[in-house]
Write a protein that holds these residues in place. Structure first.
Motif, short mmCIF file in Angstrom:
data_model
loop_
_atom_site.label_atom_id
_atom_site.label_comp_id
_atom_site.label_asym_id
_atom_site.label_seq_id
_atom_site.Cartn_x
_atom_site.Cartn_y
_atom_site.Cartn_z
N THR B 196 0.84 -1.20 0.00
CA THR B 196 0.00 0.00 0.00
C THR B 196 0.88 1.24 0.00
O THR B 196 1.96 1.26 0.61
CB THR B 196 -0.95 0.06 1.22
N VAL B 197 0.42 2.25 -0.71
CA VAL B 197 1.16 3.51 -0.81
C VAL B 197 0.23 4.62 -0.37
O VAL B 197 -0.80 4.86 -0.98
CB VAL B 197 1.64 3.75 -2.26
N GLU B 198 0.62 5.24 0.72
CA GLU B 198 -0.17 6.36 1.27
C GLU B 198 0.64 7.62 0.97
O GLU B 198 1.75 7.76 1.49
CB GLU B 198 -0.25 6.13 2.77
N MET B 199 0.16 8.45 0.07
CA MET B 199 0.97 9.60 -0.34
C MET B 199 0.25 10.91 -0.09
O MET B 199 -0.83 11.13 -0.59
CB MET B 199 1.32 9.48 -1.82
N ASN B 200 0.87 11.77 0.71
CA ASN B 200 0.35 13.12 0.88
C ASN B 200 0.99 14.06 -0.14
O ASN B 200 0.33 14.91 -0.70
CB ASN B 200 0.61 13.62 2.31
N ASP B 201 2.31 13.88 -0.34
CA ASP B 201 3.07 14.63 -1.34
C ASP B 201 4.04 13.68 -2.01
O ASP B 201 4.58 12.80 -1.33
CB ASP B 201 3.94 15.71 -0.66
N PRO B 202 4.32 13.86 -3.30
CA PRO B 202 5.35 13.03 -3.91
C PRO B 202 6.70 13.31 -3.23
O PRO B 202 6.96 14.44 -2.81
CB PRO B 202 5.39 13.50 -5.37
N VAL B 203 7.52 12.28 -3.11
CA VAL B 203 8.81 12.45 -2.44
C VAL B 203 9.85 11.55 -3.12
O VAL B 203 9.51 10.48 -3.61
CB VAL B 203 8.68 12.17 -0.91
N SER B 204 11.08 12.04 -3.17
CA SER B 204 12.16 11.26 -3.77
C SER B 204 13.43 11.51 -2.97
O SER B 204 13.87 12.66 -2.83
CB SER B 204 12.34 11.71 -5.22
N LEU B 205 13.99 10.45 -2.40
CA LEU B 205 15.15 10.59 -1.51
C LEU B 205 16.18 9.51 -1.81
O LEU B 205 15.84 8.42 -2.26
CB LEU B 205 14.70 10.48 -0.05
N THR B 206 17.45 9.85 -1.54
CA THR B 206 18.56 8.93 -1.82
C THR B 206 19.14 8.39 -0.52
O THR B 206 19.38 9.15 0.42
CB THR B 206 19.66 9.69 -2.59
N PHE B 207 19.35 7.07 -0.47
CA PHE B 207 19.89 6.44 0.73
C PHE B 207 21.02 5.47 0.39
O PHE B 207 21.04 4.90 -0.71
CB PHE B 207 18.78 5.66 1.45
N ALA B 208 21.89 5.27 1.36
CA ALA B 208 22.99 4.30 1.20
C ALA B 208 22.41 2.89 1.31
O ALA B 208 21.76 2.55 2.29
CB ALA B 208 24.04 4.54 2.28
N LEU B 209 22.66 2.08 0.30
CA LEU B 209 22.11 0.70 0.29
C LEU B 209 22.74 -0.18 1.36
O LEU B 209 22.12 -1.12 1.84
CB LEU B 209 22.32 0.08 -1.09
N ARG B 210 23.97 0.14 1.73
CA ARG B 210 24.63 -0.64 2.78
C ARG B 210 23.79 -0.66 4.06
O ARG B 210 23.63 -1.69 4.71
CB ARG B 210 26.01 -0.03 3.07
N TYR B 211 23.24 0.51 4.40
CA TYR B 211 22.41 0.58 5.61
C TYR B 211 21.07 -0.09 5.40
O TYR B 211 20.58 -0.81 6.26
CB TYR B 211 22.22 2.04 6.03
N MET B 212 20.46 0.15 4.23
CA MET B 212 19.16 -0.47 3.96
C MET B 212 19.28 -2.00 4.06
O MET B 212 18.42 -2.67 4.63
CB MET B 212 18.67 -0.09 2.55
N ASN B 213 20.36 -2.53 3.50
CA ASN B 213 20.57 -3.98 3.56
C ASN B 213 20.78 -4.47 4.99
O ASN B 213 20.37 -5.57 5.34
CB ASN B 213 21.74 -4.39 2.66
N SER B 214 21.39 -3.62 5.79
CA SER B 214 21.57 -3.97 7.20
C SER B 214 20.21 -3.99 7.93
O SER B 214 19.94 -4.88 8.75
CB SER B 214 22.56 -2.97 7.80
#
Lengths: 14, 257
Positions: B196-214
């Motif tokens: 499910t996608v609950e969107m109030n405003d469109p958003v686009s952000l960049t993150f380090a994959l090393r942390y996401m994988n952790s």
């Protein structure tokens, strides 16, 4: 490389 | 005096495995509310917050608030000695420099006792205010883990973009680029398979994959993951722990120079 702020940039210390 | 009993002892193993990739040493806090932890990774760009509510334990006694510094790898070593169906009892005493774990097999024919040394930890506590997010994505935790793993073999960072079309995960690296779009999908057999996608405003952000994988080490804790995004705030990647609480990971987005 894009810089990355630390957590304390967003959240204040207790 | 502190005494916590958890019939579903494997949950404690999963919790420790979920966070020990990110944090080596952490201070666990025990109060009437529950068993909690807040810790940052060594570079202070990611933070983990854990809560196991007292009501979720089969027995919970905590006479006064207590903080215990523990090495998570040592904790994992101890907990690895428990059987998957074992009942785990965790005990601590005011002023003691050790804690103990007791493992009981379901049939009570094997009882093991382990004592673990505590550590002195200078932990920095941050106040995390309630916030309103521009977009909140809920999806199967295994799907999110798969995406982070796949993109991690191509690039170092992931751009997470939420539009009314859905959520897009993109990366770019030396060998090429990748885009994965997940559309809202609630037409599924089981609720845990929904996106499910609950969107109030469109958003686009960049993150380090090393942390996401952790963060995805927490996948065994929950069928669903909730990703809350706002351009002014760290992303929150939350794994709910049924009837007990949550593990939340916060990660600062990378910013344009």
């Amino acid at each position: 490389a894009m810089p990355q702020p630390r957590m304390t940039f967003y959240f204040r210390r207790f | 005096m502190l005494e916590l009993r958890l019939v579903q002892g494997s949950l404690l193993k999963k919790v420790v495995d979920a966070i020990r990739d990110l944090v080596n040493d952490a201070s666990f806090d025990c109060s009437a509310t529950g068993f909690s932890l807040q810790a940052m990774d060594s570079s202070h760009v990611a933070l983990v917050a854990l809560l196991l509510r007292s009501e979720g334990f089969d027995h919970y006694r905590c006479d006064r608030n207590i903080s215990m510094g523990m090495n998570l790898n040592n904790m994992a070593k101890m907990l690895r000695c428990a059987g998957n169906d074992d009942i785990i009892t965790f005990k601590g005493d005011d002023g003691s420099d050790t804690v103990s774990f007791m493992f009981e097999s379901p049939t009570q024919d094997k009882i093991s006792d382990f004592e673990m040394k505590l550590m002195d930890i200078d932990s920095e506590r941050l106040g995390i205010p309630e916030a309103k997010y521009q977009a909140i994505v809920r999806m199967p935790s295994t799907e999110f883990a798969r995406i982070c793993k796949d993109l991690g073999s191509i690039g170092d960072t992931v751009v997470i973009s939420v539009t009314k079309e859905g959520v897009k995960f993109s990366t770019r690296g030396d060998i090429g680029s990748a885009n994965i779009v997940c559309r809202q999908n609630t037409d599924v057999d089981k609720p845990e398979q929904a996106t499910t996608v609950e969107m109030n405003d469109p958003v686009s952000l960049t993150f380090a994959l090393r942390y996401m994988n952790s963060f995805t080490k927490a996948t065994p804790l929950s069928n669903q993951v909730t990703i809350s995004l706002s351009s002014e705030l760290p992303v929150v990647v939350e794994y709910k722990i049924a009837e007990m609480g949550y593990v939340r990971f916060y990660l600062a987005p990378k910013i344009e120079e």
